[in-house]
Design a protein around this motif. Structure first.
Motif, short mmCIF file in Angstrom:
data_model
loop_
_atom_site.label_atom_id
_atom_site.label_comp_id
_atom_site.label_asym_id
_atom_site.label_seq_id
_atom_site.Cartn_x
_atom_site.Cartn_y
_atom_site.Cartn_z
N PHE A 3 0.84 -1.20 0.00
CA PHE A 3 0.00 0.00 0.00
C PHE A 3 0.87 1.24 0.00
N VAL A 4 0.25 2.39 -0.27
CA VAL A 4 0.97 3.66 -0.30
C VAL A 4 0.78 4.37 1.03
N TYR A 5 1.90 4.76 1.62
CA TYR A 5 1.91 5.43 2.92
C TYR A 5 2.33 6.89 2.74
N ARG A 6 1.59 7.80 3.32
CA ARG A 6 1.91 9.23 3.21
C ARG A 6 2.88 9.62 4.31
N GLU A 7 4.03 10.20 3.89
CA GLU A 7 5.09 10.55 4.84
C GLU A 7 4.91 11.94 5.44
N ASN A 8 4.09 12.80 4.82
CA ASN A 8 3.90 14.17 5.33
C ASN A 8 2.42 14.42 5.66
N PRO A 9 1.88 13.72 6.64
CA PRO A 9 0.44 13.81 6.92
C PRO A 9 -0.03 15.17 7.41
N THR A 10 0.88 15.98 7.97
CA THR A 10 0.47 17.28 8.52
C THR A 10 0.68 18.43 7.53
N ASP A 11 1.18 18.13 6.34
CA ASP A 11 1.42 19.17 5.34
C ASP A 11 0.09 19.51 4.65
N LEU A 12 -0.43 20.70 4.94
CA LEU A 12 -1.73 21.09 4.38
C LEU A 12 -1.68 21.26 2.87
N LEU A 13 -0.51 21.62 2.32
CA LEU A 13 -0.39 21.77 0.88
C LEU A 13 -0.60 20.42 0.18
N ALA A 14 -0.15 19.35 0.83
CA ALA A 14 -0.30 18.01 0.25
C ALA A 14 -1.75 17.54 0.29
N ASP A 15 -2.58 18.22 1.08
CA ASP A 15 -4.00 17.86 1.13
C ASP A 15 -4.74 18.27 -0.14
N SER A 16 -4.17 19.22 -0.87
CA SER A 16 -4.88 19.75 -2.02
C SER A 16 -4.09 19.70 -3.32
N ALA A 17 -2.79 19.48 -3.25
CA ALA A 17 -1.96 19.47 -4.45
C ALA A 17 -1.12 18.19 -4.47
N ALA A 18 -1.33 17.36 -5.47
CA ALA A 18 -0.67 16.06 -5.52
C ALA A 18 0.84 16.17 -5.57
N GLU A 19 1.35 17.25 -6.18
CA GLU A 19 2.80 17.37 -6.32
C GLU A 19 3.50 17.60 -4.99
N ASN A 20 2.75 17.94 -3.94
CA ASN A 20 3.34 18.14 -2.62
C ASN A 20 3.34 16.87 -1.78
N LEU A 21 2.77 15.82 -2.31
CA LEU A 21 2.73 14.56 -1.58
C LEU A 21 4.11 13.94 -1.49
N ILE A 22 4.46 13.47 -0.31
CA ILE A 22 5.65 12.64 -0.10
C ILE A 22 5.16 11.29 0.39
N SER A 23 5.46 10.25 -0.37
CA SER A 23 4.93 8.95 -0.02
C SER A 23 5.88 7.84 -0.42
N ASN A 24 5.66 6.66 0.14
CA ASN A 24 6.46 5.48 -0.16
C ASN A 24 5.57 4.24 -0.17
N VAL A 25 6.09 3.17 -0.73
CA VAL A 25 5.39 1.90 -0.72
C VAL A 25 5.78 1.13 0.54
N TYR A 26 4.77 0.67 1.26
CA TYR A 26 4.96 -0.14 2.46
C TYR A 26 4.31 -1.50 2.23
N VAL A 27 4.77 -2.49 2.98
CA VAL A 27 4.21 -3.84 2.89
C VAL A 27 3.89 -4.35 4.29
N ALA A 28 2.65 -4.79 4.47
CA ALA A 28 2.24 -5.43 5.73
C ALA A 28 2.38 -6.94 5.58
N ASP A 29 3.18 -7.53 6.45
CA ASP A 29 3.34 -8.98 6.52
C ASP A 29 2.32 -9.50 7.53
N LEU A 30 1.28 -10.15 7.06
CA LEU A 30 0.19 -10.55 7.93
C LEU A 30 0.53 -11.77 8.77
N ARG A 31 1.55 -12.49 8.40
CA ARG A 31 1.98 -13.64 9.20
C ARG A 31 2.85 -13.19 10.37
N ALA A 32 3.77 -12.28 10.08
CA ALA A 32 4.68 -11.80 11.12
C ALA A 32 4.13 -10.60 11.87
#
Length: 286
Positions: free
Chosen positions: A189-218
């Motif tokens: 899934f995609v995880y947002r790294e700057n959740p408190t950045d109000l600019l990223a709430d309205s402009a996609a280019e301000n988003l900072i994000s990475n791919v994360y993986v949940a291991d449901l076994r571990a």
């Protein structure tokens, strides 16, 4: 996913491409409207299209081989739907509009025996997706807000939507869905790294994000990318579950990237303006 592909990420969809013949064919919806791709059926030859109307929505199951369509028996307030791996059940979400929240229902594929499994007065449930083995459902829960890009939550539940468990916060509003590994043990899934950045709430280019993986076994969550000034696109697993591919946009990292789960290495496989949803294509042996 079968050997046919079209524009598979969320967006307008009217045709599909046969990768074996190169032929582009219409999907055969009855009124010519553009549709929004929702999901593939487990058969690999059928896909789900959400048709937007001025006063009502509808969902159609489209056979991309013979171009036949079937309108599913769901409310006209539907905005998302998925089919169980065995094709016997459907799970769909509906809303009366902005600020009314959402309801998620479980029913037989013919629309019978529908029952409400989740009511969210202040939230929207998006991208409910069964695991490939049909034992569980993952979904994104996001505030029902006029803010276009909010911080949502990744949830895991039983196959009937019961016993929900919060796994992590997640990016929401950009249309990135959680994706099951083929063996049903991991979720990308995609995880947002700057959740408190109000600019990223309205402009996609301000988003900072990475791919994360949940291991449901571990019961662990790991970031497979660590971009500090970039945002990632929709991740997708390879058919063998070994790799995850996704696009990256931002500074010097623009291009297509691939993570190898066995070696735990991330590499750029193509540079340039390729941001979007990659697609693994399986071509049958001849």
């Amino acid at each position: 996913m079968g050997c046919h592909s079209g524009e598979l990420r969320s967006g307008r969809l009217r045709s599909r491409l046969s990768v074996t013949s190169g032929e582009v064919l219409a999907l055969g919806t009855e009124d010519g409207r553009d549709g929004e791709f929702l999901d593939w059926a487990a058969s690999g030859n059928e896909l789900l299209l959400l048709m937007h109307g001025l006063t009502a929505n509808s969902v159609h199951l489209v056979d991309v081989v013979n171009q036949k369509t079937e309108k599913l028996n769901v409310p006209d307030t539907v905005y998302d739907l998925t089919l169980s791996p065995d094709g016997k059940l459907m799970m769909y979400s509906s809303t009366q509009g902005l600020g009314f929240g959402s309801e998620t229902w479980l029913a037989h594929t013919d629309g019978s025996n529908a029952r409400l499994i989740q009511a969210e007065p202040g939230h929207l449930v998006v991208f409910p997706r069964w695991s490939p083995n049909g034992s569980a459902v993952a979904f994104i829960r996001m505030p029902d807000s006029s803010i276009p890009f909010v911080v949502g939550e990744l949830w895991l539940a039983d196959r009937d939507g019961a016993n929900g468990t919060l796994l992590s916060s997640a990016d929401a509003g950009h249309g990135y869905r959680p994706v099951w590994s083929p063996d049903s043990t991991h979720l990308a899934f995609v995880y947002r790294e700057n959740p408190t950045d109000l600019l990223a709430d309205s402009a996609a280019e301000n988003l900072i994000s990475n791919v994360y993986v949940a291991d449901l076994r571990a019961n662990t969550i790991t970031n497979v990318s660590r971009f500090a000034q970039a945002h990632v696109g929709q991740p997708i697993w390879s058919p063998d579950g070994r790799q995850i591919a996704f696009g990256v946009d931002g500074q010097d990292n623009v291009g297509l990237w691939q993570y190898d789960s066995a070696t735990q290495t991330l590499q750029q496989v193509a540079a340039g303006d390729l941001f979007g949803a990659p697609l693994w294509i399986t071509v049958p042996d001849r």
